[in-house]
Write an enzyme that holds these catalytic residues in place. Structure first.
Site, PDB file in Angstrom:
ATOM      1  N   HIS A   1       0.842  -1.210   0.000  1.00  0.00           N
ATOM      2  CA  HIS A   1       0.000   0.000   0.000  1.00  0.00           C
ATOM      3  C   HIS A   1       0.867   1.246   0.000  1.00  0.00           C
ATOM      4  CE1 HIS A   1      -4.133   1.090   0.042  1.00  0.00           C
ATOM      5  NE2 HIS A   1      -4.068   1.791   1.143  1.00  0.00           N
TER       6      HIS A   1
ATOM      7  N   TYR B   1       2.590   9.941   2.464  1.00  0.00           N
ATOM      8  CA  TYR B   1       1.780   8.901   3.116  1.00  0.00           C
ATOM      9  C   TYR B   1       2.709   8.096   4.019  1.00  0.00           C
ATOM     10  CZ  TYR B   1      -0.792   4.557   3.867  1.00  0.00           C
ATOM     11  OH  TYR B   1      -1.410   3.473   4.431  1.00  0.00           O
TER      12      TYR B   1
END
Ligand SMILES: CC1=CC(=O)O[C@H]1CC(=O)O
Length: 101
Positions: free
Chosen positions: A20, A33
């Site tokens: 991810h 992120y």
């Protein structure tokens, strides 16, 4: 800076979290992120303990402006990223945060 923190539940997780994270590279409007696995949950807190149930990781997205956030939301790449999230994140609780200092 707009920072949104996510409580993530239910991993088989480590490799999916890594995947991810790799997928987050280059998503339009997403400044940064980060995802961290929860190592432990000490309950001996100095104020009443808030039990929110099992949390396995903490994700955080940074956006430099509301316009960047909008670009992220509209991005097909971001939608594909969320589809991957659906395959391994059991539950999610977002917190849109405000920088104080
Ligand atoms: C938004 C997100 C927070 C997180 O940790 O992953 C991303 C995308 C998703 O929810 O799949």
């Amino acid at each position: 800076m707009i920072r949104i923190v996510y409580l993530l539940v239910k991993p088989m997780f480590r490799q999916e979290c890594l995947r991810h994270y790799q997928m987050s590279e280059g998503i339009p409007g997403l400044f940064k992120y980060e995802v961290r696995l929860v190592a432990e949950n000490p309950a001996d807190t100095h104020v009443p303990y808030l039990d929110v149930g099992p949390v396995h990781a903490i994700g955080e997205c940074w956006f430099q402006s509301p316009e960047d956030y909008q670009r992220y939301i509209e991005s097909a790449v971001r939608k594909a990223w969320f589809e991957h999230g659906k395959t391994f994140i059991g539950q999610l609780k977002p917190f849109v945060t405000e920088t104080l200092v």
